[in-house]
Enzyme design. Sequence first.
Site, PDB file in Angstrom:
ATOM      1  N   ARG A  84       0.851  -1.203   0.000  1.00  0.00           N
ATOM      2  CA  ARG A  84       0.000   0.000   0.000  1.00  0.00           C
ATOM      3  C   ARG A  84       0.879   1.243   0.000  1.00  0.00           C
ATOM      4  O   ARG A  84       1.653   1.452   0.921  1.00  0.00           O
ATOM      5  CB  ARG A  84      -0.922   0.000   1.218  1.00  0.00           C
ATOM      6  CG  ARG A  84      -1.713   1.296   1.379  1.00  0.00           C
ATOM      7  CD  ARG A  84      -2.653   1.264   2.574  1.00  0.00           C
ATOM      8  NE  ARG A  84      -3.303   2.562   2.747  1.00  0.00           N
ATOM      9  CZ  ARG A  84      -3.112   3.352   3.815  1.00  0.00           C
ATOM     10  NH1 ARG A  84      -2.289   2.972   4.784  1.00  0.00           N
ATOM     11  NH2 ARG A  84      -3.714   4.523   3.900  1.00  0.00           N
ATOM     12  N   HIS A 129      -3.192  10.920   0.588  1.00  0.00           N
ATOM     13  CA  HIS A 129      -2.635  10.727   1.936  1.00  0.00           C
ATOM     14  C   HIS A 129      -2.077  12.065   2.398  1.00  0.00           C
ATOM     15  O   HIS A 129      -0.881  12.235   2.635  1.00  0.00           O
ATOM     16  CB  HIS A 129      -1.536   9.650   1.919  1.00  0.00           C
ATOM     17  CG  HIS A 129      -1.197   9.113   3.287  1.00  0.00           C
ATOM     18  ND1 HIS A 129      -1.268   7.772   3.629  1.00  0.00           N
ATOM     19  CD2 HIS A 129      -0.765   9.745   4.400  1.00  0.00           C
ATOM     20  CE1 HIS A 129      -0.901   7.619   4.894  1.00  0.00           C
ATOM     21  NE2 HIS A 129      -0.601   8.794   5.385  1.00  0.00           N
ATOM     22  N   GLU A 174      -7.248   8.503   6.441  1.00  0.00           N
ATOM     23  CA  GLU A 174      -7.543   9.226   7.682  1.00  0.00           C
ATOM     24  C   GLU A 174      -8.112  10.633   7.454  1.00  0.00           C
ATOM     25  O   GLU A 174      -7.491  11.652   7.790  1.00  0.00           O
ATOM     26  CB  GLU A 174      -6.279   9.308   8.546  1.00  0.00           C
ATOM     27  CG  GLU A 174      -5.722   7.949   8.850  1.00  0.00           C
ATOM     28  CD  GLU A 174      -4.589   7.980   9.848  1.00  0.00           C
ATOM     29  OE1 GLU A 174      -4.176   9.076  10.252  1.00  0.00           O
ATOM     30  OE2 GLU A 174      -4.127   6.906  10.222  1.00  0.00           O
ATOM     31  N   ASN A 316      -7.043   2.165  10.359  1.00  0.00           N
ATOM     32  CA  ASN A 316      -5.685   2.442  10.869  1.00  0.00           C
ATOM     33  C   ASN A 316      -5.793   2.535  12.388  1.00  0.00           C
ATOM     34  O   ASN A 316      -6.542   3.370  12.905  1.00  0.00           O
ATOM     35  CB  ASN A 316      -5.159   3.778  10.328  1.00  0.00           C
ATOM     36  CG  ASN A 316      -4.891   3.735   8.830  1.00  0.00           C
ATOM     37  OD1 ASN A 316      -5.077   2.694   8.193  1.00  0.00           O
ATOM     38  ND2 ASN A 316      -4.469   4.858   8.272  1.00  0.00           N
ATOM     39  N   TYR A 318      -3.635   2.289  16.302  1.00  0.00           N
ATOM     40  CA  TYR A 318      -2.363   2.269  17.017  1.00  0.00           C
ATOM     41  C   TYR A 318      -2.489   2.105  18.513  1.00  0.00           C
ATOM     42  O   TYR A 318      -1.687   1.429  19.139  1.00  0.00           O
ATOM     43  CB  TYR A 318      -1.560   3.545  16.708  1.00  0.00           C
ATOM     44  CG  TYR A 318      -1.104   3.606  15.273  1.00  0.00           C
ATOM     45  CD1 TYR A 318      -1.923   4.130  14.274  1.00  0.00           C
ATOM     46  CD2 TYR A 318       0.136   3.098  14.906  1.00  0.00           C
ATOM     47  CE1 TYR A 318      -1.521   4.158  12.955  1.00  0.00           C
ATOM     48  CE2 TYR A 318       0.551   3.135  13.583  1.00  0.00           C
ATOM     49  CZ  TYR A 318      -0.284   3.655  12.612  1.00  0.00           C
ATOM     50  OH  TYR A 318       0.113   3.686  11.304  1.00  0.00           O
ATOM     51  N   GLU A 386      -3.281   0.019   8.531  1.00  0.00           N
ATOM     52  CA  GLU A 386      -2.097   0.467   9.271  1.00  0.00           C
ATOM     53  C   GLU A 386      -2.139  -0.012  10.718  1.00  0.00           C
ATOM     54  O   GLU A 386      -3.184   0.050  11.339  1.00  0.00           O
ATOM     55  CB  GLU A 386      -1.968   2.001   9.291  1.00  0.00           C
ATOM     56  CG  GLU A 386      -1.547   2.607   7.988  1.00  0.00           C
ATOM     57  CD  GLU A 386      -1.424   4.111   8.079  1.00  0.00           C
ATOM     58  OE1 GLU A 386      -1.169   4.628   9.191  1.00  0.00           O
ATOM     59  OE2 GLU A 386      -1.625   4.786   7.046  1.00  0.00           O
TER      60      GLU A 386
HETATM   61  O1  LIG Z   1      -3.064  12.318  21.745  1.00  0.00           O
HETATM   62  S1  LIG Z   1      -2.747  13.553  20.953  1.00  0.00           S
HETATM   63  O2  LIG Z   1      -3.982  14.202  20.502  1.00  0.00           O
HETATM   64  O3  LIG Z   1      -1.823  14.438  21.661  1.00  0.00           O
HETATM   65  C1  LIG Z   1      -1.893  13.076  19.558  1.00  0.00           C
HETATM   66  C2  LIG Z   1      -2.698  12.026  18.849  1.00  0.00           C
HETATM   67  C3  LIG Z   1      -1.877  11.636  17.663  1.00  0.00           C
HETATM   68  N1  LIG Z   1      -2.499  10.557  16.872  1.00  0.00           N
HETATM   69  C4  LIG Z   1      -1.379   9.855  16.269  1.00  0.00           C
HETATM   70  C5  LIG Z   1      -1.846   8.758  15.386  1.00  0.00           C
HETATM   71  N2  LIG Z   1      -2.648   9.365  14.332  1.00  0.00           N
HETATM   72  C6  LIG Z   1      -3.146   8.356  13.441  1.00  0.00           C
HETATM   73  C7  LIG Z   1      -2.021   7.661  12.864  1.00  0.00           C
HETATM   74  O4  LIG Z   1      -1.585   8.345  11.663  1.00  0.00           O
HETATM   75  C8  LIG Z   1      -1.136   7.386  10.759  1.00  0.00           C
HETATM   76  O5  LIG Z   1      -0.139   6.704  11.453  1.00  0.00           O
HETATM   77  C9  LIG Z   1       1.233   6.882  11.175  1.00  0.00           C
HETATM   78  C10 LIG Z   1       1.963   7.044  12.492  1.00  0.00           C
HETATM   79  O6  LIG Z   1       1.542   8.230  13.118  1.00  0.00           O
HETATM   80  C11 LIG Z   1       1.508   8.005  10.217  1.00  0.00           C
HETATM   81  O7  LIG Z   1       2.869   8.012   9.867  1.00  0.00           O
HETATM   82  C12 LIG Z   1       0.637   7.764   9.008  1.00  0.00           C
HETATM   83  O8  LIG Z   1       0.957   8.651   7.941  1.00  0.00           O
HETATM   84  C13 LIG Z   1      -0.804   7.980   9.402  1.00  0.00           C
HETATM   85  O9  LIG Z   1      -1.632   7.392   8.409  1.00  0.00           O
HETATM   86  C14 LIG Z   1      -3.804  10.059  14.906  1.00  0.00           C
HETATM   87  C15 LIG Z   1      -3.340  11.132  15.836  1.00  0.00           C
END
Ligand SMILES: O=S(=O)(O)CCCN1CCN(CCO[C@@H]2O[C@H](CO)[C@@H](O)[C@H](O)[C@H]2O)CC1
Length: 490
Positions: A84, A129, A174, A316, A318, A386
């Site tokens: 992807r 993206h 996203e 996606n 995490y 992801e």
């Molecule tokens: O708690 S706070 O509000 O202070 C910060 C929250 C931050 N999150 C991080 C993960 N992101 C989605 C993941 O984002 C994705 O994941 C990868 C890793 O980040 C990126 O590299 C990819 O481009 C993206 O698709 C949503 C926002």
Amino acid sequence: NFSGGLKSNYTFPKDFIFGVSTAAFQIEGGWNEDGKSESIWDRLVHTNKTFVKDGSNGDVAADSYHLYKRDAEMVHELGVDVYRFSIAWSRILPTGLTNKINALGIQYYNNLIDELIKYNITPMVTIYHWDLPQKLQDIGGWTNSHIVDYYTDYAKVLFDAFGGKVKYWVTFNEPMQTCLEGYGGTYRAPALNRHGVAEYLCAHNLLKAHASVYHLFNENYRHVNKGKIGLSLDSNWAEPKEDTPQDREAAELYLKTHLGWYAHPVYSKEGDYPAELIKLVDEKSLQQNYTRSRLPKFTPEEVNYIKGTADFFGLNHYTTYLLSMAKTPVGAIPSHENDVGIVRVQDPKWPSDSSSSWLKVVPFGFRRLLKWINKTYNNVPIIVTENGYADFSGLEDKARVAYYSHYLNALLHAMHEDKVNVQGYFAWSLMDNFEWDDGYVSRFGLYLVDFKSPNKTRTAKNSAKLYASVIRTRALPANYDPEDFTAFSG
Ligand SMILES: O=S(=O)(O)CCCN1CCN(CCO[C@@H]2O[C@H](CO)[C@@H](O)[C@H](O)[C@H]2O)CC1
């Protein structure tokens, strides 16, 4: 239990799709090479010198614009079925519109796709993206309703150029990051910060653009190679902070007003924005003396036009948060945050030595989120587009090995015990790359990139070997222990 399921001998089905993901701005470089024009991320990182933690940018990145053959070889080494990657709109259409199609841009992606097909790897293209051409942002970007047509025209160029060779398409990566953080906030480009108004206009146009491209594909291109098209939505899992009715309501409200904001119009039976979001924004807008709600409304025709416009649910994921209702107003007035009125925290006891401050290791949250999506959206086919872990560097990445083992364990339990319809899983990311505001400090790669070497040498980390073995054996290693979190020092 915490890892999402006890020791088992569950396996991934033969036809389960394994993949690995990247994105144009994060890996390509060649930011202004061969006719590519400036994107909103080029503009942001070039002009706001404090936005990126290490003061870096995407000008060269992992130099995939020149090293795509090595990239394809790495994808092959992992043994995944699908790669992807995203296409940079400003490399294909430098003005953002179709008056000028950049042949060298088309050629780059054709070269990459041909290299993948040589290895019998199936391409999955993310059409958008986050890297909008700056020239389109100059005329309003995603708040300009004409962007629906501009995006559709751009997608048609891609379908015509690559449709015969690309089987899987993702319209947006996203959308919440684009709209809530880019138009309503300053965490993503264009960092407009017009909270309370612009994030809703962005989402409204983006959902129409998504549906427009789905219908274009469905009517004119699907037959070419029985392709599939979907949308990749990011979501944390939301756990009630305390086991009380209020906190359970807060968790559900978080999912509905963040994931559901985009998922409901596309994947729910009734379509449209979630009723809770409509009610909250309408009421707040009234209280704040707006003549009309800050949430634009879909007509009944538009609700039907957007409903059902995806062949799979791209997810996606995490990490996880603990949710509770706000006792006093939160966020700026007006803003999505203030409209929704909930508070999220993370448990300090959760393993948390990732280089991304927000990434806590909570595998059971992955299983619960998958179950929630399965129940809320009627057993929709899910592809996890992801999932991954970030550290500061190193080839012996035992924390990342543990993260993948625990999250894949949670996934196996969601599939085999909760009967969740998951058809694929993609690791983020193939290699270390430009991690947005974290620059090159926070590394998500299965392959380590030596950004100081002239040819950005890529070397497989232990996690690449772990992932390759899971793909080969369709199972977790025999010595995997769901209770073992000693790999995380935090
Ligand atoms: O708690 S706070 O509000 O202070 C910060 C929250 C931050 N999150 C991080 C993960 N992101 C989605 C993941 O984002 C994705 O994941 C990868 C890793 O980040 C990126 O590299 C990819 O481009 C993206 O698709 C949503 C926002």
